[in-house]
Design a protein around this motif. Structure first.
Motif, PDB file in Angstrom:
ATOM      1  N   LYS A  83       9.738  10.278  -1.013  1.00 15.54           N
ATOM      2  CA  LYS A  83      10.025   8.887  -1.365  1.00 15.54           C
ATOM      3  C   LYS A  83       8.745   8.047  -1.411  1.00 15.54           C
ATOM      4  N   PHE A  84       7.856   8.256  -0.470  1.00 16.59           N
ATOM      5  CA  PHE A  84       6.605   7.491  -0.447  1.00 16.59           C
ATOM      6  C   PHE A  84       5.735   7.835  -1.654  1.00 16.59           C
ATOM      7  N   LEU A  85       5.585   9.125  -1.939  1.00 19.03           N
ATOM      8  CA  LEU A  85       4.721   9.538  -3.043  1.00 19.03           C
ATOM      9  C   LEU A  85       5.237   9.067  -4.401  1.00 19.03           C
ATOM     10  N   THR A  86       6.540   8.924  -4.527  1.00 19.55           N
ATOM     11  CA  THR A  86       7.114   8.516  -5.821  1.00 19.55           C
ATOM     12  C   THR A  86       7.257   7.006  -5.976  1.00 19.55           C
ATOM     13  N   THR A  87       7.001   6.263  -4.903  1.00 20.29           N
ATOM     14  CA  THR A  87       7.197   4.804  -4.995  1.00 20.29           C
ATOM     15  C   THR A  87       5.986   3.982  -4.570  1.00 20.29           C
ATOM     16  N   HIS A  88       4.953   4.623  -4.010  1.00 18.29           N
ATOM     17  CA  HIS A  88       3.857   3.816  -3.446  1.00 18.29           C
ATOM     18  C   HIS A  88       2.998   3.140  -4.526  1.00 18.29           C
ATOM     19  N   ASN A  89       3.178   3.521  -5.773  1.00 20.68           N
ATOM     20  CA  ASN A  89       2.434   2.867  -6.856  1.00 20.68           C
ATOM     21  C   ASN A  89       3.316   1.946  -7.709  1.00 20.68           C
ATOM     22  N   VAL A  90       4.530   1.686  -7.251  1.00 24.32           N
ATOM     23  CA  VAL A  90       5.439   0.789  -7.965  1.00 24.32           C
ATOM     24  C   VAL A  90       5.263  -0.627  -7.414  1.00 24.32           C
ATOM     25  N   TYR A  91       4.861  -1.566  -8.284  1.00 27.45           N
ATOM     26  CA  TYR A  91       4.600  -2.944  -7.850  1.00 27.45           C
ATOM     27  C   TYR A  91       5.710  -3.878  -8.325  1.00 27.45           C
ATOM     28  N   ARG A  92       6.013  -4.856  -7.491  1.00 28.13           N
ATOM     29  CA  ARG A  92       6.984  -5.889  -7.820  1.00 28.13           C
ATOM     30  C   ARG A  92       6.441  -7.249  -7.355  1.00 28.13           C
ATOM     31  N   ASP A  93       6.930  -8.313  -7.988  1.00 30.32           N
ATOM     32  CA  ASP A  93       6.566  -9.662  -7.558  1.00 30.32           C
ATOM     33  C   ASP A  93       7.478 -10.085  -6.414  1.00 30.32           C
ATOM     34  N   VAL A  94       6.858 -10.499  -5.318  1.00 32.80           N
ATOM     35  CA  VAL A  94       7.611 -10.889  -4.134  1.00 32.80           C
ATOM     36  C   VAL A  94       7.327 -12.348  -3.824  1.00 32.80           C
ATOM     37  N   LEU A  95       8.377 -13.135  -3.697  1.00 32.21           N
ATOM     38  CA  LEU A  95       8.254 -14.556  -3.374  1.00 32.21           C
ATOM     39  C   LEU A  95       8.199 -14.731  -1.858  1.00 32.21           C
ATOM     40  N   LEU A  96       7.118 -15.315  -1.362  1.00 33.77           N
ATOM     41  CA  LEU A  96       6.951 -15.534   0.068  1.00 33.77           C
ATOM     42  C   LEU A  96       7.658 -16.806   0.505  1.00 33.77           C
ATOM     43  N   SER A  97       7.806 -16.957   1.808  1.00 29.37           N
ATOM     44  CA  SER A  97       8.500 -18.126   2.361  1.00 29.37           C
ATOM     45  C   SER A  97       7.758 -19.431   2.083  1.00 29.37           C
ATOM     46  N   ASN A  98       6.431 -19.350   1.855  1.00 30.90           N
ATOM     47  CA  ASN A  98       5.658 -20.573   1.580  1.00 30.90           C
ATOM     48  C   ASN A  98       5.677 -20.946   0.098  1.00 30.90           C
ATOM     49  N   GLY A  99       6.435 -20.190  -0.700  1.00 27.26           N
ATOM     50  CA  GLY A  99       6.560 -20.502  -2.109  1.00 27.26           C
ATOM     51  C   GLY A  99       5.612 -19.782  -3.024  1.00 27.26           C
ATOM     52  N   THR A 100       4.656 -19.046  -2.469  1.00 30.77           N
ATOM     53  CA  THR A 100       3.709 -18.282  -3.296  1.00 30.77           C
ATOM     54  C   THR A 100       4.304 -16.921  -3.643  1.00 30.77           C
ATOM     55  N   THR A 101       3.780 -16.329  -4.694  1.00 34.36           N
ATOM     56  CA  THR A 101       4.238 -15.013  -5.157  1.00 34.36           C
ATOM     57  C   THR A 101       3.089 -14.021  -5.090  1.00 34.36           C
ATOM     58  N   ILE A 102       3.378 -12.847  -4.567  1.00 31.58           N
ATOM     59  CA  ILE A 102       2.367 -11.789  -4.511  1.00 31.58           C
ATOM     60  C   ILE A 102       2.897 -10.568  -5.249  1.00 31.58           C
ATOM     61  N   HIS A 103       1.979  -9.783  -5.766  1.00 33.67           N
ATOM     62  CA  HIS A 103       2.314  -8.545  -6.469  1.00 33.67           C
ATOM     63  C   HIS A 103       2.004  -7.395  -5.517  1.00 33.67           C
ATOM     64  N   ARG A 104       3.015  -6.671  -5.093  1.00 32.49           N
ATOM     65  CA  ARG A 104       2.817  -5.655  -4.065  1.00 32.49           C
ATOM     66  C   ARG A 104       3.776  -4.482  -4.238  1.00 32.49           C
ATOM     67  N   THR A 105       3.550  -3.443  -3.407  1.00 32.43           N
ATOM     68  CA  THR A 105       4.440  -2.280  -3.390  1.00 32.43           C
ATOM     69  C   THR A 105       5.464  -2.458  -2.276  1.00 32.43           C
ATOM     70  N   ALA A 106       6.361  -1.496  -2.178  1.00 33.69           N
ATOM     71  CA  ALA A 106       7.380  -1.559  -1.129  1.00 33.69           C
ATOM     72  C   ALA A 106       6.820  -1.203   0.241  1.00 33.69           C
ATOM     73  N   TRP A 107       5.635  -0.645   0.266  1.00 34.17           N
ATOM     74  CA  TRP A 107       5.067  -0.164   1.527  1.00 34.17           C
ATOM     75  C   TRP A 107       4.001  -1.126   2.046  1.00 34.17           C
ATOM     76  N   ALA A 108       3.653  -0.926   3.307  1.00 34.00           N
ATOM     77  CA  ALA A 108       2.657  -1.796   3.930  1.00 34.00           C
ATOM     78  C   ALA A 108       1.306  -1.609   3.251  1.00 34.00           C
ATOM     79  N   ALA A 109       0.533  -2.689   3.224  1.00 32.86           N
ATOM     80  CA  ALA A 109      -0.817  -2.586   2.665  1.00 32.86           C
ATOM     81  C   ALA A 109      -1.642  -1.622   3.512  1.00 32.86           C
TER      82      ALA A 109
END
Length: 260
Positions: A83-109
């Motif tokens: 699961k990690f190897l097949t998803t660690h390069n998939v990025y999505r836009d995530v809206l943070l609680s402060n209203g900003t958006t970051i582009h990240r994967t499902a896993w920890a940086a």
């Protein structure tokens, strides 16, 4: 009666002059040896036969249990690695609680993946060795014991490596999980609240709660594998007893052979 005059079918063997003690014909098969006259030897022979049956049964049960636990530990951790190897390069836009958006994967940086890879390696090697030993055991006990000596390099450290290897691996794997709200390792991350907050965004990639539980199962199987190592202590104890019993049988049989 000289030993050379004893018919071949009634001789006792060991080492260079004799074959294994297990092939010794019961004393009662030779008319000159009355069981009532040698109660100690016959008691030793019965004890040796009982120990032999117990050791063989325990070895079979130990190998079956070890294989089942290896499978139980390997499948969940293999699912996690896949699961990690097949998803660690998939990025999505995530809206943070402060209203900003970051582009990240499902896993920890900068995910710390070595604990998972280490545990996966231990589980894989254990599974291959346990399966090989059991298959050979069903085909030939002697061959299986030979394969068991190969497995010893991995699973027997000093006396009982199965206990040590799995205890250390499971301990490290569990220790790395405790990383607070934002752990870096895969197990800790899937169980963390930070992962839960982005679950909706990555619902098509990873079910964090599921993989938290999956890895917990794998860890539990590893702990059980370590605990099962204590069964090897019982086998070892009985093997030592049987070796001493065989030595005593050999010693008394030599004396009786010379006597008759």
């Amino acid at each position: 009666m000289a030993s050379g005059n004893i018919p071949p079918e009634y001789r006792t063997y060991s080492n260079a002059v004799y074959a294994s003690v297990e092939s010794t014909v019961p004393l009662t098969d030779y008319p000159g040896w009355d069981e009532q006259d040698h109660p100690q030897l016959n008691e030793l022979r019965r004890s040796n036969a009982n120990l032999k049956r117990r050791i063989r049964l325990l070895r079979l049960l130990s190998r079956l249990a070890s294989l089942i636990l290896s499978i139980a530990a390997f499948i969940p951790i293999a699912m996690t690695v896949h699961k990690f190897l097949t998803t660690h390069n998939v990025y999505r836009d995530v809206l943070l609680s402060n209203g900003t958006t970051i582009h990240r994967t499902a896993w920890a940086a900068d995910s710390k993946v070595w604990p998972t890879y280490m545990y996966f390696g231990v589980a894989l090697i254990a599974l291959v060795l346990d399966a090989g030993i059991l298959v050979l055991y069903l085909r030939s006990v002697k061959t299986a014991n030979g394969m068991d000596s190969v497995a010893s390099a991995f699973s027997w450290v000093v006396l009982i490596g199965n206990l040590v290897v799995w205890a250390v691996a499971a301990g490290i794997y569990r220790y790395e999980k405790d990383g607070g709200d934002r752990p870096k390792d895969l197990w800790g991350w899937t169980c963390a609240s930070a992962a839960a907050r982005i679950q909706d965004v990555f619902s098509e990639e990873v079910e964090f709660e599921k993989f938290c539980g999956v890895q917990s199962i794998s860890w539990g199987a590893g702990i059980a594998q370590a605990a099962a190592g204590f069964l090897s202590l019982v086998i070892f104890f009985w093997a030592v007893r049987r070796r001493q019993t065989k030595k005593n049988i050999r010693r008394i049989s030599h004396k009786l052979t010379d006597q008759y």
